[in-house]
Each structure stands twice: as structure tokens, then as C-alpha cells.
Design a protein around this motif. Sequence first.
Motif, mmCIF file in Angstrom:
data_model
loop_
_atom_site.group_PDB
_atom_site.id
_atom_site.type_symbol
_atom_site.label_atom_id
_atom_site.label_comp_id
_atom_site.label_asym_id
_atom_site.label_seq_id
_atom_site.Cartn_x
_atom_site.Cartn_y
_atom_site.Cartn_z
ATOM 1 N N GLY A 81 0.776 -1.235 0.000
ATOM 2 C CA GLY A 81 0.000 0.000 0.000
ATOM 3 C C GLY A 81 0.804 1.280 0.000
ATOM 4 O O GLY A 81 0.304 2.320 0.429
ATOM 5 N N LEU A 82 2.023 1.245 -0.536
ATOM 6 C CA LEU A 82 2.850 2.443 -0.602
ATOM 7 C C LEU A 82 3.355 2.602 -2.030
ATOM 8 O O LEU A 82 3.987 1.700 -2.579
ATOM 9 C CB LEU A 82 4.015 2.350 0.382
ATOM 10 C CG LEU A 82 4.825 3.632 0.631
ATOM 11 C CD1 LEU A 82 5.396 3.625 2.042
ATOM 12 C CD2 LEU A 82 5.959 3.762 -0.385
ATOM 13 N N ALA A 83 3.070 3.747 -2.643
ATOM 14 C CA ALA A 83 3.472 3.977 -4.035
ATOM 15 C C ALA A 83 4.136 5.335 -4.157
ATOM 16 O O ALA A 83 3.884 6.242 -3.366
ATOM 17 C CB ALA A 83 2.259 3.904 -4.967
ATOM 18 N N MET A 84 4.977 5.484 -5.176
ATOM 19 C CA MET A 84 5.736 6.713 -5.380
ATOM 20 C C MET A 84 5.590 7.211 -6.803
ATOM 21 O O MET A 84 5.628 6.429 -7.752
ATOM 22 C CB MET A 84 7.212 6.482 -5.053
ATOM 23 C CG MET A 84 8.095 7.705 -5.222
ATOM 24 S SD MET A 84 9.806 7.359 -4.695
ATOM 25 C CE MET A 84 10.619 8.885 -5.156
ATOM 26 N N VAL A 85 5.409 8.521 -6.938
ATOM 27 C CA VAL A 85 5.487 9.198 -8.231
ATOM 28 C C VAL A 85 6.856 9.855 -8.276
ATOM 29 O O VAL A 85 7.090 10.868 -7.621
ATOM 30 C CB VAL A 85 4.385 10.254 -8.391
ATOM 31 C CG1 VAL A 85 4.524 10.972 -9.735
ATOM 32 C CG2 VAL A 85 3.004 9.619 -8.265
ATOM 33 N N PRO A 86 7.813 9.290 -9.015
ATOM 34 C CA PRO A 86 9.193 9.793 -8.962
ATOM 35 C C PRO A 86 9.359 11.084 -9.740
ATOM 36 O O PRO A 86 8.556 11.411 -10.625
ATOM 37 C CB PRO A 86 9.994 8.656 -9.593
ATOM 38 C CG PRO A 86 9.038 8.041 -10.559
ATOM 39 C CD PRO A 86 7.672 8.140 -9.918
ATOM 40 N N GLU A 87 10.416 11.804 -9.431
ATOM 41 C CA GLU A 87 10.795 12.961 -10.234
ATOM 42 C C GLU A 87 11.061 12.482 -11.656
ATOM 43 O O GLU A 87 11.719 11.472 -11.873
ATOM 44 C CB GLU A 87 12.056 13.603 -9.646
ATOM 45 C CG GLU A 87 12.545 14.817 -10.410
ATOM 46 C CD GLU A 87 13.846 15.352 -9.845
ATOM 47 O OE1 GLU A 87 14.493 16.148 -10.543
ATOM 48 O OE2 GLU A 87 14.217 14.967 -8.717
ATOM 49 N N GLY A 88 10.519 13.209 -12.636
ATOM 50 C CA GLY A 88 10.706 12.800 -14.029
ATOM 51 C C GLY A 88 9.581 11.923 -14.550
ATOM 52 O O GLY A 88 9.584 11.543 -15.711
ATOM 53 N N ARG A 89 8.622 11.541 -13.681
ATOM 54 C CA ARG A 89 7.401 10.790 -14.042
ATOM 55 C C ARG A 89 7.675 9.365 -14.492
ATOM 56 O O ARG A 89 7.024 8.453 -14.078
ATOM 57 C CB ARG A 89 6.589 11.507 -15.132
ATOM 58 C CG ARG A 89 5.981 12.869 -14.830
ATOM 59 C CD ARG A 89 6.736 13.801 -14.007
ATOM 60 N NE ARG A 89 6.440 15.202 -14.355
ATOM 61 C CZ ARG A 89 7.040 16.218 -13.762
ATOM 62 N NH1 ARG A 89 7.955 16.021 -12.843
ATOM 63 N NH2 ARG A 89 6.737 17.441 -14.117
ATOM 64 N N ARG A 90 8.611 9.144 -15.435
ATOM 65 C CA ARG A 90 9.037 7.800 -15.862
ATOM 66 C C ARG A 90 7.885 6.948 -16.384
ATOM 67 O O ARG A 90 7.705 5.802 -15.978
ATOM 68 C CB ARG A 90 9.771 7.095 -14.727
ATOM 69 C CG ARG A 90 11.024 7.843 -14.289
ATOM 70 C CD ARG A 90 11.785 7.129 -13.206
ATOM 71 N NE ARG A 90 12.848 7.971 -12.670
ATOM 72 C CZ ARG A 90 13.604 7.650 -11.628
ATOM 73 N NH1 ARG A 90 13.410 6.494 -11.020
ATOM 74 N NH2 ARG A 90 14.537 8.455 -11.206
ATOM 75 N N LEU A 91 7.111 7.509 -17.272
ATOM 76 C CA LEU A 91 6.060 6.761 -17.949
ATOM 77 C C LEU A 91 6.655 5.936 -19.092
ATOM 78 O O LEU A 91 7.771 6.183 -19.545
ATOM 79 C CB LEU A 91 5.013 7.728 -18.508
ATOM 80 C CG LEU A 91 4.279 8.601 -17.496
ATOM 81 C CD1 LEU A 91 3.471 9.660 -18.221
ATOM 82 C CD2 LEU A 91 3.395 7.771 -16.587
#
Length: 249
Positions: A81-91
Amino acid sequence: MSTDLLEVQGLRAAHGQLVAVRDLNFSIERGEVVALIGANGAGKTTLLRCLAGVHPSAAGRVLLDGKDITALLAHQRVRRGLAMVPEGRRLFDDMSVRENLRVAGDHGRPGDWTLPKVLEALPALPPIIDRPAGALSGGQRQAAAIGRALMTNPDVLLLDEVSLGLSPLAVEEVYRNLAHLREVGRTSLLLVEQDLSRAMAFADRVLCLREGRIVLQGPAESLTREAVTAAYFGVEASVEAERPLETQP
């Protein structure tokens, strides 16, 4: 019963001989929005990467909903239950927004955040759902990255450098999406934001990090910009607020 969802106890992390995070202690309540601020090199990104499990911690513990997740790998933390939106998005740029969201959902955990719910919570996404991620604007990419993280059904969402590199209009768009997300109230947010005014206006609570330590924290509404600026830059100043502030040495 404690309302703390995420607890950080004595967390320490380094890059080789350089200590970036120094024995941090803090917690985040269910549904709370916490802004993490500090100058470049203060340790903000390293802290988020430690919490997400993509950077090793040298000491301390991370507890999620009362359970110790310190030894878990990043993908195992996602399933807890822990998620991160990293710098740079990385899609995945060659995939559509829809495909990016579905891939995340396939590797997350069951829950209320289905594709229709994510599209409802993030109004920027429906018009671009079938566009390639590589063709999106900066604000659209950030919205898609947030949606991708939500598809894993997190209890805690970590957002690194929310407005970095975005135009003012794109920043407004991203925060409109975050405001919709906040209204739903299912997920706690810990966000790194360089825009001090924006952070203080949006968050319930502010943590100011300097040289790997929390030097000031308190409810956003009780902190003055002057007090936060002084802590941010290490200026000696008296700190006043309507309610007592919590500090760490």
C-alpha cells in the motif's frame, strides 16, 4: 487507537560516505497531506526513495499501518500500500495513458482505485486516455504518473518534485487534480514541493528538511512564511505560531 498510517523511526540513509538522511522520526495520519520542503541537497528525494524501498536505509524502521516494511523490496511495498510518483514521471512513452495505468493496476493490489475511479478523481486524464504518453505535456504527464500510482491502490502516495519543470498553467492543472484526489480522502500524501507558498497553502502539515534533518514541522496554518524560510536556509530566528511547533535536533 493510533491514526498514524506511516511511521518513520530513526531512519538514516547515505550515498557512500555522505549521510543524506539523519535519524529521522515522523509520522503521517490517515488521509493527511504533508509537504516536505527543503533546499536542494537537503535529503528530500533520498528520504522518499528510502520510504519507497528503492534506496537502502542504513538504520531505522519504516512502519506502514503498524507493520514493519523496512526489509521489503520496492514491489513488495507497493503491494502493501505504498506507491511513489518519482521525479521525471518515468512513464512508458510508447504506450498510451490507458496502457500505462493498466500495467500499474496489474502489478498493484486489489482495491477501490479502479480505472473508472482514477479517471473520475483526475479530470485531466479522460481527454488524453488514449494518447501515447510520449506525446503529453508536462502537466499531463504528471497527472498520468499520479494516476498510474493510484492504480496500485496505495494507502500512502509519495510525490517527488510535484511542480518541477512545469509551466505555471501546468502546475495549476496538477494541483487541481491533487485537490480532487484529496476530496476523495482515501490516500495519505507526502509530497516534495519547491514552491513554498504552494506547499503551505495545500498541505495539512509541513516538514522542513535541512542537511538530512527535520528542523521544523507543524500544521501549515500555524506556520509563518518567515519561520519556514528561516528554517529552510538555516537562519537563526525566533519561530512563532498559533500552536506549538515540533522540532528535531
